[in-house]
Structure formats: C-alpha cells, structure tokens
Design an enzyme around this catalytic site. Structure first.
Site, short mmCIF file in Angstrom:
data_model
loop_
_atom_site.label_atom_id
_atom_site.label_comp_id
_atom_site.label_asym_id
_atom_site.label_seq_id
_atom_site.Cartn_x
_atom_site.Cartn_y
_atom_site.Cartn_z
N GLY A 124 50.32 65.73 35.33
CA GLY A 124 49.00 65.85 34.73
C GLY A 124 48.96 65.57 33.24
O GLY A 124 49.58 66.29 32.45
N SER A 132 42.41 57.41 28.12
CA SER A 132 43.22 56.44 27.38
C SER A 132 43.67 57.01 26.04
O SER A 132 44.74 56.65 25.54
CB SER A 132 42.41 55.16 27.15
OG SER A 132 42.05 54.57 28.38
N ARG A 264 38.20 32.90 63.50
CA ARG A 264 36.74 32.75 63.38
C ARG A 264 36.35 31.27 63.46
O ARG A 264 36.87 30.44 62.71
CB ARG A 264 36.28 33.33 62.04
CG ARG A 264 34.82 33.11 61.72
CD ARG A 264 33.90 33.89 62.63
NE ARG A 264 32.55 33.92 62.09
CZ ARG A 264 31.49 34.34 62.79
NH1 ARG A 264 31.65 34.76 64.03
NH2 ARG A 264 30.30 34.35 62.23
N HIS A 334 35.66 36.89 55.36
CA HIS A 334 35.20 37.60 56.56
C HIS A 334 33.68 37.53 56.71
O HIS A 334 33.15 37.84 57.78
CB HIS A 334 35.62 39.07 56.51
CG HIS A 334 37.01 39.33 56.97
ND1 HIS A 334 38.12 38.95 56.25
CD2 HIS A 334 37.49 39.96 58.10
CE1 HIS A 334 39.22 39.34 56.90
NE2 HIS A 334 38.86 39.94 58.02
N GLY A 335 32.98 37.18 55.64
CA GLY A 335 31.52 37.16 55.71
C GLY A 335 30.98 38.55 55.98
O GLY A 335 31.47 39.55 55.44
N GLU A 359 46.73 54.95 35.32
CA GLU A 359 47.93 54.76 34.48
C GLU A 359 47.71 53.72 33.39
O GLU A 359 48.60 52.95 33.04
CB GLU A 359 49.15 54.42 35.34
CG GLU A 359 49.56 55.60 36.21
CD GLU A 359 50.95 55.47 36.79
OE1 GLU A 359 51.83 54.91 36.12
OE2 GLU A 359 51.15 55.95 37.92
N THR A 361 44.06 51.62 31.75
CA THR A 361 43.11 50.59 32.19
C THR A 361 43.61 49.19 31.81
O THR A 361 44.53 49.03 31.00
CB THR A 361 41.75 50.81 31.52
OG1 THR A 361 41.92 50.67 30.10
CG2 THR A 361 41.18 52.19 31.82
N SER A 362 42.96 48.19 32.38
CA SER A 362 43.31 46.81 32.01
C SER A 362 43.12 46.58 30.52
O SER A 362 43.90 45.83 29.89
CB SER A 362 42.45 45.82 32.81
OG SER A 362 42.83 45.80 34.17
#
Length: 375
Positions: A124, A132, A264, A334-335, A359, A361-362
């Site tokens: 934690g 962040s 498909r 898959h539509g 862990e 962010t981008s």
C-alpha cells in the site's frame, strides 16, 4: 541454436498456459461478473511455485529469473488479467519488498508463508490525495517507545481484502517515507469496502484503514526514512510485471480476434480475407511482439542486477498502450459481437485500461523516460 534459457522459458510457458486454461479459463466470466476473488485457486498456485515466483529457494520460493517471471505473468494474463494482476502484486511488490529490504528475521517469518500461498501479500502506497505524487502522502507512523502508531488510509490496494501480510508506506520523522510490515488482525487495521471496478473485477481492490494501529519497531521494513528510494527500486521490477500483464492480455485479445476473423463470413468470404482486417491483425501481431521484446529486455537487465528505471518505464508505457490498441481493434474485428459478454474480447477491452494507470500512469512513465534520457 536454441539456448537453454529459451528452452526453459518455452517449458515454463507451456506449463503456465496449461494451468491457466484448465484452472482459470472455465471460470473467467463467472468470477468477473460476481467480482469473486478465487481464493480456491491460491493453494494450487502455491504448489506450482507461482506464489513465490521470484523469491529465493532457500525461503521456499521458486527462484525464477525475471525473464521467466515475465513469462508466468504473461500466460496467466493471456487467460485472465485479474489473476495476472493478483500474482504480480503479491510477488513483485509485497513479497519482493520483504525479500530485498527485509531483515533476515523478517524474511524467515514472512517469505515462506507468502511463497507457499498460505499467506497473500498486499502493498500500500496510494492514498485518496496521493497517487502519482507520493510526496503528498498523509499516512503517519509516530514512534512511541518500542512501537510505531500508524494513522491514515491506503486506497486502490490490490489484494487488500484477502491479504494476510501488508507492506504499508507511512511518513515518519522529518516527513520521510518508511515502510512497515503489518499482519492481518493487528488492532487498528481494517479494510474498507471493495471497489466496484470497470475491469479486473476478479482482482480484489479495497482500502486499508489504519486507526491508531500499533506495530512493534521490528515491523519497520528497511531503515526509517528509506522507503521512497526503496519503493522506486521495487517499482522498477513491478513495472516490468505490469508490462508482462499488458502483453499477456494483448496476446489473448489478438488470438480471439484472429480466430474470429477466420470463422466470421461476410460477402461470401471469411473476413480474414479482407485487406482491412489483415492489416489490423498484422499491426496487432507486430506491436505485441515489440512490446514483448521490450519487456524481456527490461527483465534481462533486471536479472543481471542493472538499474532498469528507464527500461522498466519504457516497457510498461509501450506494452500498456499497445494492449489498449490491440483490445480496441479486437472488439472492432468482432463488430457487434465484440460488445457483448459472450465473447472474451469484451472483457479484455475493459481490463487492459488499468495497465496505463496502475504502478504509474503513462504520463508518469513518459516523465521518467524523459528524465532518464536527459540525464
């Protein structure tokens, strides 16, 4: 010529895949819809060494190398990202923090239990106002004789409700961050409500609440005030496992899309015959392989004892964003069927987004990479 390491990885991949498909695959949607964390799976994972994947054999662990560990997380996540996330948080965060920075007594006390699956670990650091920005942490640990008294709360803690061993970060003297090992059942420690999440719903996520929680001084993990730098080192390894998590889910989504495209039919042909679909599949396969290689490179450097801050962040950033793109394209292929729960890509689509957030962010990963290349 195939190296012994490659052969070992192939054997591990096959074993992990068989386990995931047999023990996890049939239950994925049931666990997801019920938000059920499968405690019944933990002893089986313990028997196979998955609960002590990177812990040393002398402490009951499997002693896997980081490249091997990456394969394990990838294969679990290819079937269900929730189980991959559970294993990653347990191994690379909680257990590894104790293995790397614990005293010999702490290692002997906790690691064998964690490695066997008799105990589950949680880690934690995140708080309501401190994600962040770890410097905004509010949880405190005040020294009182031969104890510390902790007050505060940790949010978005993976495995919180099911854990029996917690590694918790708190501010000690001079507002420096320190780490503490706290056992379930300790007076003053309680668990908040389980989060109702968009994805990764079988992964347990809750708050850890500390109200005058008294722990002996020998629960201090590492030295007082050292946990910020210790955590950054642990997160270097943790981000490699999140990259593996992302690669695994991307692979799972891609395989479902590839299979569906061959089955498909539209306008008298399988949709895999259409150039638009073929180009999507080609891009997906290429990006997954690139993400896998970045992840394995970071893991190989980590195993060699190198500092991997840049490489871990690169792998985590790229793999997580690839996973989002691949899952998006899998749904598109898959539509309408990609939008219903009868097809696995719907779940991958919901699950992968967490990889761009957890862990670091981008955006934080880009900051780290930029800082490292500009040193």
């Amino acid at each position: 010529m195939i190296s012994d390491a490659t052969e070992q990885n192939d054997i591990l991949r096959e074993s992990a895949r068989e386990f995931a498909e047999a023990e996890i695959g049939p239950h994925v949607m049931k666990w997801d819809e019920a938000q059920h964390f499968p405690l019944e799976l933990v002893p089986k994972m313990g028997e196979l060494g998955m609960m002590g994947a990177i812990a040393p054999p002398e402490l009951g662990g499997a002693g896997l190398s980081y490249p091997e560990y990456v394969v394990l997380i990838e294969e679990l996540s290819r079937v269900d990202g929730s189980i991959g996330l559970f294993a990653a948080a347990h191994n690379s965060l909680c257990t590894n923090h104790i293995c790397v920075f614990g005293t010999e007594k702490q290692k002997q006390r906790y690691v064998p239990e964690l490695a066997s699956g008799r105990a589950i670990g949680a880690w934690g650091i995140t708080e309501a106002g401190s994600g962040s920005d770890a410097g905004s942490m509010q949880t405190t640990a005040v020294r009182a004789g031969d104890h510390y008294v902790l007050n505060g709360a940790k949010h978005f803690t993976t495995n919180a409700s099911v854990a029996s061993v917690y590694v918790i970060m708190a501010l000690t003297a001079k507002r420096e961050i320190s780490a503490f090992i706290i056992e379930r059942g300790t007076q003053g420690l309680s668990i908040g409500g389980k989060e109702n999440k968009l994805g990764m719903r079988a992964s347990d996520t809750a708050s850890v609440i500390l109200e005058d929680c008294r722990v002996p001084v020998d629960c201090l993990l590492g030295t007082e005030g050292s946990a910020f730098s210790d955590c950054m080192q642990i997160l270097d390894g943790g981000r490699i496992s999140i990259a593996a998590l992302a690669v695994g889910m991307a692979q799972g989504a891609y395989e479902q899309a590839l299979k569906y495209s061959k089955e498909r039919k539209q306008f008298g042909s399988a949709i895999s015959e259409f150039q638009a679909i073929r180009f999507k599949l080609a891009d997906m396969a290429t990006e997954i392989e690139a993400a896998r290689l970045l992840t394995q490179r970071a893991a190989t450097l980590k195993q060699a004892g190198k500092r991997t801050t840049k490489e871990s962040s690169m792998a985590k950033l790229y793999a997580s964003e690839v996973a989002v793109r691949v899952a998006n394209e899998a749904v598109q292929i898959h539509g309408g069927y990609g939008f219903i729960k009868d097809f696995p890509v719907e779940k991958f689509y919901r699950d992968v987004k967490l990889c761009t957030i957890g862990e670091g962010t981008s955006e934080i990963q880009r900051m780290i990479v930029a800082r490292e290349i500009l040193r």
